[in-house]
Design a protein around this motif. Structure first.
Motif, PDB file in Angstrom:
ATOM      1  N   ASN A  46       0.853  -1.100  -0.180  1.00 26.93           N
ATOM      2  CA  ASN A  46       0.214   0.172   0.083  1.00 26.93           C
ATOM      3  C   ASN A  46       0.747   1.257  -0.235  1.00 26.93           C
ATOM      4  N   GLY A  47       0.459   2.323  -0.467  1.00 27.35           N
ATOM      5  CA  GLY A  47       0.342   3.308  -0.575  1.00 27.35           C
ATOM      6  C   GLY A  47       2.064   4.061  -1.011  1.00 27.35           C
ATOM      7  N   VAL A  48       3.470   4.351  -0.471  1.00 26.97           N
ATOM      8  CA  VAL A  48       4.475   4.287  -1.115  1.00 26.97           C
ATOM      9  C   VAL A  48       4.946   2.821  -1.356  1.00 26.97           C
ATOM     10  N   ARG A  49       4.914   2.028  -1.026  1.00 26.42           N
ATOM     11  CA  ARG A  49       5.403   0.410  -0.813  1.00 26.42           C
ATOM     12  C   ARG A  49       4.778   0.054  -2.185  1.00 26.42           C
ATOM     13  N   ARG A  50       3.803   0.271  -2.584  1.00 22.75           N
ATOM     14  CA  ARG A  50       3.137  -0.099  -3.928  1.00 22.75           C
ATOM     15  C   ARG A  50       3.362   0.323  -5.005  1.00 22.75           C
TER      16      ARG A  50
ATOM     17  N   GLU B 267      12.137   1.254   1.192  1.00 27.29           N
ATOM     18  CA  GLU B 267      10.790   0.588   0.874  1.00 27.29           C
ATOM     19  C   GLU B 267      11.684  -1.111   0.164  1.00 27.29           C
TER      20      GLU B 267
END
Length: 272
Positions: free
Chosen positions: A118-122, A200
Motif C-alpha cells: 500500500n501507499g509508498v511501498r506499492r 522501501e
C-alpha cells in the motif's frame, strides 16, 4: 545551472545532479556559499552520509559530484583551492552485484497485484518491476509517462548512454505490459527520492525472503540476467538495455539456472 546550460546534459543526468545537490542541501541547509566549503565541511558531510547509512558506492558518487563543482568553482575564481587542501576523497567501492530470480520477481508482482503493498511501498514496487521487466534506470522512474514511453504497443526506453531509443514489443514482454497497465489504471506517478525507494525495497526484499538488501540498482541487473537465462544473446541484451555488449556482460550475473541452460545446450551439441 552551469551544468544544465553549458554541458547540455540529458534529463536523466540532470536528475542525478539534482539528487546529489538535494542531499547536500539536506546536510547544510538551502543556502550554501562557496566560503563555507572547506576541508572540515567536506569531512563533516562525509561523516553525515555514513551516519545516514548511505552505501559506500553512493557516498563516493555524492562526494564526486561535490568535488566536480569545487573544481569548476576554483577554475572560475569563486573558490580558493586552499579551502579544501587536505581533503582526502573516499575510494570507489564496487557495488554488490545482486539480482533476483524469475520466481522472486514474480513474488513481488503477486504481492503488488494482490494488494499486499500500500501507499509508498506499492508505488516503489510497481516502478521496481518496470525496471526488472524493462531494464530502465532509476533516473527514468520520475520521468516515466505512459503516454510518452508506450508507442503502438511498444515500450520506449530512452537510453541515456547511447542517446537513441530502444523499443520492446509488449506482446513479447507480457509481464512488463501488465505492470504498465497497472500503473496507468491507478494513475501512479513516481516522485520519491532514491533513498526512500531503497528504504522501501529493503522491506520488500526482506518480505520475500531475500538474503541481501534490495536496491534500485538490482532491477536493471535482474532484467539483464533474466534475458540471459531465457537464452537471449549478449547483443540482444545490450540493445534492449541501450548499452554496449561489454557493458551488458557486466550487468549479467551468472546464475545456477543460466549455467544449467548452457550445459544443456552443450549436451545437445554432443558435449566436449
Amino acid at each position: 545551472d552551469n551544468i544544465i546550460h553549458t554541458n547540455k546534459k540529458k534529463p536523466g543526468t540532470i536528475a542525478i545532479w539534482e539528487s546529489e545537490i538535494g542531499t547536500l542541501k539536506d546536510f547544510a541547509g538551502e543556502s550554501i556559499n562557496f566560503a563555507r566549503i572547506t576541508t572540515e565541511f567536506l569531512n563533516k558531510y562525509h561523516r553525515w552520509l555514513v551516519e545516514k547509512n548511505y552505501k559506500p558506492t553512493t557516498i563516493f558518487k555524492k562526494l564526486k559530484k561535490v568535488r566536480q563543482i569545487i573544481r569548476l568553482a576554483i577554475e572560475s575564481g569563486a573558490m580558493d583551492k586552499k579551502q579544501v587542501a587536505g581533503f582526502e576523497m573516499v575510494r570507489y567501492v564496487a557495488p554488490d552485484t545482486n539480482c533476483l530470480t524469475m520466481d522472486q520477481v514474480k513474488h513481488i508482482a503477486d504481492n503488488l497485484y494482490s494488494g499486499k503493498y500500500n501507499g509508498v511501498r506499492r508505488l516503489v514496487a510497481a516502478y521496481f518491476l518496470v525496471e526488472c521487466y524493462g531494464g530502465i534506470r532509476f533516473s527514468d522512474w520520475p520521468k516515466f509517462k505512459i503516454e510518452k514511453l508506450v508507442d503502438n504497443e511498444h515500450f520506449k526506453v530512452n537510453t541515456t548512454k547511447k542517446g537513441t531509443p530502444v523499443y520492446l514489443d509488449l506482446s513479447v514482454f507480457v509481464s512488463l505490459a501488465k505492470v504498465i497497465r497497472y500503473i496507468k489504471s491507478h494513475g501512479m506517478a513516481f516522485n520519491l527520492s532514491e533513498k526512500t525507494a531503497n528504504d522501501e525495497l529493503k522491506v520488500i526484499g526482506a518480505g520475500i525472503g531475500l538474503d541481501f538488501e534490495l536496491t534500485t540498482h538490482d532491477g536493471r541487473r535482474t532484467f539483464a540476467t533474466l534475458l540471459g537465462e531465457l537464452g537471449m544473446t549478449t547483443r540482444f541484451i545490450a540493445d534492449a538495455m541501450g548499452v554496449t555488449e561489454r557493458t551488458a556482460i557486466g550487468y549479467i550475473k551468472h546464475t545456477v539456472r543460466s549455467m544449467r541452460n548452457e550445459m544443456e545446450d552443450l549436451r545437445r551439441r554432443g558435449g566436449m
